[in-house]
Structure formats: structure tokens, C-alpha cells
Design a protein around this motif. Structure first.
Motif, PDB file in Angstrom:
ATOM      1  N   GLU A 174       0.728  -1.468  -0.061  1.00  0.00           N
ATOM      2  CA  GLU A 174      -0.099  -0.040  -0.024  1.00  0.00           C
ATOM      3  C   GLU A 174       0.777   1.568  -0.437  1.00  0.00           C
ATOM      4  O   GLU A 174       0.265   2.408   0.439  1.00  0.00           O
ATOM      5  CB  GLU A 174      -1.057  -0.299   1.245  1.00  0.00           C
ATOM      6  CG  GLU A 174      -2.142  -1.151   1.499  1.00  0.00           C
ATOM      7  CD  GLU A 174      -2.849  -0.898   2.337  1.00  0.00           C
ATOM      8  OE1 GLU A 174      -4.184  -0.488   2.099  1.00  0.00           O
ATOM      9  OE2 GLU A 174      -2.562  -1.988   3.489  1.00  0.00           O
ATOM     10  N   VAL A 175       2.027   1.040  -0.925  1.00  0.00           N
ATOM     11  CA  VAL A 175       3.336   2.553  -0.699  1.00  0.00           C
ATOM     12  C   VAL A 175       2.280   3.406  -2.250  1.00  0.00           C
ATOM     13  O   VAL A 175       1.974   4.642  -0.929  1.00  0.00           O
ATOM     14  CB  VAL A 175       4.178   1.689  -1.120  1.00  0.00           C
ATOM     15  CG1 VAL A 175       5.238   3.391  -1.710  1.00  0.00           C
ATOM     16  CG2 VAL A 175       4.899   1.004  -0.095  1.00  0.00           C
ATOM     17  N   ALA A 176       2.011   3.198  -3.279  1.00  0.00           N
ATOM     18  CA  ALA A 176       1.731   4.252  -4.223  1.00  0.00           C
ATOM     19  C   ALA A 176      -0.287   4.053  -3.779  1.00  0.00           C
ATOM     20  O   ALA A 176      -0.763   5.477  -4.140  1.00  0.00           O
ATOM     21  CB  ALA A 176       1.833   4.078  -5.416  1.00  0.00           C
ATOM     22  N   MET A 177      -0.446   3.072  -3.125  1.00  0.00           N
ATOM     23  CA  MET A 177      -2.674   3.281  -3.003  1.00  0.00           C
ATOM     24  C   MET A 177      -3.124   2.634  -2.085  1.00  0.00           C
ATOM     25  O   MET A 177      -2.855   1.283  -1.757  1.00  0.00           O
ATOM     26  CB  MET A 177      -2.727   2.476  -4.546  1.00  0.00           C
ATOM     27  CG  MET A 177      -2.928   3.877  -5.996  1.00  0.00           C
ATOM     28  SD  MET A 177      -4.240   3.471  -6.901  1.00  0.00           S
ATOM     29  CE  MET A 177      -2.583   1.338  -8.180  1.00  0.00           C
ATOM     30  N   SER A 178      -3.721   3.401  -1.346  1.00  0.00           N
ATOM     31  CA  SER A 178      -4.503   2.051  -0.154  1.00  0.00           C
ATOM     32  C   SER A 178      -4.997   1.426  -0.952  1.00  0.00           C
ATOM     33  O   SER A 178      -6.131   0.988  -2.080  1.00  0.00           O
ATOM     34  CB  SER A 178      -5.159   3.258   0.182  1.00  0.00           C
ATOM     35  OG  SER A 178      -5.856   2.756   1.583  1.00  0.00           O
ATOM     36  N   GLY A 179      -4.970   0.388  -0.080  1.00  0.00           N
ATOM     37  CA  GLY A 179      -5.981  -1.280  -0.458  1.00  0.00           C
ATOM     38  C   GLY A 179      -4.943  -1.877  -1.743  1.00  0.00           C
ATOM     39  O   GLY A 179      -5.368  -3.046  -2.213  1.00  0.00           O
ATOM     40  N   VAL A 180      -3.522  -1.290  -2.351  1.00  0.00           N
ATOM     41  CA  VAL A 180      -3.001  -2.010  -3.403  1.00  0.00           C
ATOM     42  C   VAL A 180      -1.353  -2.023  -2.537  1.00  0.00           C
ATOM     43  O   VAL A 180      -0.587  -1.521  -2.245  1.00  0.00           O
ATOM     44  CB  VAL A 180      -2.940  -0.732  -4.411  1.00  0.00           C
ATOM     45  CG1 VAL A 180      -2.113  -1.759  -5.653  1.00  0.00           C
ATOM     46  CG2 VAL A 180      -4.335   0.013  -5.013  1.00  0.00           C
ATOM     47  N   CYS A 181      -1.093  -3.711  -2.771  1.00  0.00           N
ATOM     48  CA  CYS A 181       0.401  -3.767  -3.014  1.00  0.00           C
ATOM     49  C   CYS A 181       0.601  -4.357  -4.399  1.00  0.00           C
ATOM     50  O   CYS A 181      -0.259  -4.871  -5.317  1.00  0.00           O
ATOM     51  CB  CYS A 181      -0.074  -5.132  -2.159  1.00  0.00           C
ATOM     52  SG  CYS A 181      -0.550  -5.013   0.191  1.00  0.00           S
ATOM     53  N   CYS A 182       2.709  -4.367  -4.331  1.00  0.00           N
ATOM     54  CA  CYS A 182       2.551  -4.946  -5.382  1.00  0.00           C
ATOM     55  C   CYS A 182       3.515  -5.623  -5.333  1.00  0.00           C
ATOM     56  O   CYS A 182       4.833  -5.742  -4.484  1.00  0.00           O
ATOM     57  CB  CYS A 182       3.053  -3.654  -6.447  1.00  0.00           C
ATOM     58  SG  CYS A 182       3.728  -3.389  -7.417  1.00  0.00           S
ATOM     59  N   THR A 183       4.126  -6.633  -5.979  1.00  0.00           N
ATOM     60  CA  THR A 183       5.426  -6.952  -6.419  1.00  0.00           C
ATOM     61  C   THR A 183       6.083  -6.448  -7.966  1.00  0.00           C
ATOM     62  O   THR A 183       4.996  -6.527  -9.066  1.00  0.00           O
ATOM     63  CB  THR A 183       5.164  -8.577  -6.027  1.00  0.00           C
ATOM     64  OG1 THR A 183       7.266  -8.602  -6.181  1.00  0.00           O
ATOM     65  CG2 THR A 183       4.782  -9.081  -7.369  1.00  0.00           C
TER      66      THR A 183
END
Length: 163
Positions: free
Chosen positions: A108-117
Motif C-alpha cells: 500500500e505504498v502507491a495506493m491504499s488497498g494496493v500491494c505490488c511485487t
């Protein structure tokens, strides 16, 4: 004319990524895209929505600060863009960990509720030219998605080198 047709960071990026990204979306059900480091920020070049509900509305051409997963793999594998400003004192250790794992994560760095690899896509000189990103919600295990991305990244990288 749509943004994605006006500018391309690497001449083979779209063609090299098209089929591997389609398969990654199909295998994971997640939204997949690729990003580049441009002017000290991460620029999202293309998105391919998965079957899973998109964690947030996504637009090609969106920019974010460099310290998300895509930015971390790009900055860890190349000389930092001088427009990013000074890097945190802990960055050298974190960059080494990103290179060792071959992937970066964000919660959730770029957007709340969004995780990324994200994993790097390497050009002919072995330097990253883009980052392959897999997005999900906080309920999913990022390491499982990272493994799928780590298998797909080299396929795209070979295409970038024209082989």
C-alpha cells in the motif's frame, strides 16, 4: 491518440511483453503492468487487468514516487536518476536485498488497498529498462506472485534483446 502509442521507453518492450504478460495475467488472475523510471518517478506504461477485481482504478501514464516496488527494482539495478534526490541511508542495504531476491515488494505504498511485487526487465547491457509489476490486494501473498513474475521477467528480457 492514446498515451501508450505516443511514447515507448524501449523499442521492443511492448512486443516482447505482450504474450508473457497475457500468460501471467491468465495464470495469476491479477492485474499486471510494466513501468519505467522517468524523470525521477515511476511511469506506468501499460496495464493488463486480471480476473480478480482491480485493486484500484488504473490509468496508463500514471506516475508515482520511485519508492514503490517498481521503482525499487529499477533503482536497485541501475544508477539512480539524479532527479530522485538523496536516497535514504538504509537504501544500500535494501537495494542489495532487492537484487538478491530478484524482486521488490510494497504494501500500500502507491495506493491504499494496493500491494505490488515487481521484477526487473533487463536490456542487452543487463541493466533494467522496465519493471514488470503484479498488483493485488493486501489479502494475497506477494511472494507467490513474485515467483510467477520472476519466471516471466526473463522471458520478456530475452525479447528485449531481440533473441
Amino acid at each position: 491518440m492514446p498515451f501508450q502509442q505516443e511514447w515507448q521507453p524501449h523499442p521492443r518492450l511492448r512486443s516482447a511483453a505482450r504474450e508473457p504478460v497475457r500468460r501471467l495475467v491468465e495464470n495469476t488472475g491479477m492485474t499486471v503492468g510494466f513501468a519505467v523510471l522517468r524523470r525521477g518517478e515511476i511511469l506506468m506504461v501499460v496495464w493488463s487487468p486480471g480476473e480478480a477485481a482491480q485493486p484500484a482504478p488504473l490509468r496508463t501514464g500514471t506516475t508515482w514516487p520511485w519508492f514503490n516496488a517498481a521503482g525499487k527494482v529499477l533503482v536497485a539495478g541501475a544508477d539512480p536518476d539524479p532527479l530522485m534526490g538523496p536516497l535514504p541511508a538504509s537504501w544500500l542495504q535494501e537495494a542489495a536485498a532487492v537484487r538478491y531476491r530478484g524482486a521488490a515488494f510494497d504494501q500500500e505504498v502507491a495506493m491504499s488497498g494496493v500491494c505490488c511485487t515487481a521484477v526487473p526487465l533487463l536490456g542487452a547491457d543487463g541493466a533494467p529498462v522496465a519493471a514488470l509489476c503484479v498488483l493485488t490486494d493486501p489479502a494475497h501473498r506477494l511472494e507467490r506472485l513474485a515467483e510467477a513474475a520472476r519466471q516471466t521477467g526473463p522471458v520478456i528480457s530475452v525479447g528485449l534483446r531481440g533473441r
